[in-house]
Design an enzyme around this catalytic site. Structure first.
Site, short mmCIF file in Angstrom:
data_model
loop_
_atom_site.label_atom_id
_atom_site.label_comp_id
_atom_site.label_asym_id
_atom_site.label_seq_id
_atom_site.Cartn_x
_atom_site.Cartn_y
_atom_site.Cartn_z
N ILE A 294 0.85 -1.09 -0.02
CA ILE A 294 -0.02 -0.12 -0.06
C ILE A 294 1.04 1.22 0.06
CG2 ILE A 294 -1.79 1.30 1.44
CD1 ILE A 294 -2.68 -1.54 2.70
N SER A 295 0.56 2.15 -1.14
CA SER A 295 1.57 3.38 -1.07
C SER A 295 1.23 4.34 0.15
CB SER A 295 1.39 4.14 -2.35
OG SER A 295 1.72 3.20 -3.29
N ALA A 296 2.24 5.18 0.26
CA ALA A 296 1.58 6.39 1.53
C ALA A 296 0.42 7.16 0.90
CB ALA A 296 3.00 7.49 1.43
N TYR B 232 -1.59 8.34 -3.22
CA TYR B 232 -2.82 8.41 -3.74
C TYR B 232 -3.36 9.80 -4.13
CZ TYR B 232 -2.64 3.50 -2.50
OH TYR B 232 -2.12 2.15 -2.15
#
Length: 98
Positions: free
Chosen positions: A25-27, A31
């Site tokens: 999961i990206s920071a 997003y």
């Protein structure tokens, strides 16, 4: 933290990437930056390769609305199963149709 595995939910609201098994999961700021750059509008179609937990697809779905289409492609079966469960419980908790 809804789209974050329970084992790492304590980090869900930190502005940092999270990795757990096949789930990456990206920071959160990544997003936001991507959504802003894409300039998505109601009714658009969107295809996400490596859709992971489905979090980004869900955000996109809110922007393209009920007349838009969002498809996600993920190669890891365990991540697909996790994303599908998150999708189902997200819809229930937000009173939306399946």
């Amino acid at each position: 933290g809804h789209f974050c595995p329970k084992e790492v939910q304590e980090f869900a609201y930190e502005d940092r990437p999270i990795r757990h098994s096949h789930v990456h999961i990206s920071a959160p700021h990544i997003y936001a930056s991507a959504l802003e750059t894409l300039e998505l509008k109601e009714g658009m179609k969107f295809l996400c390769f490596g859709s992971g937990t489905g979090y980004f697809c869900t955000l996109v779905g809110h922007l393209v609305g009920p007349t838009g289409i969002v498809h996600g492609i993920e190669i890891y079966e365990d991540v697909v199963d996790f994303a599908d469960e998150r999708r189902k419980t997200y819809r229930i908790s937000n009173n939306t149709e399946p």
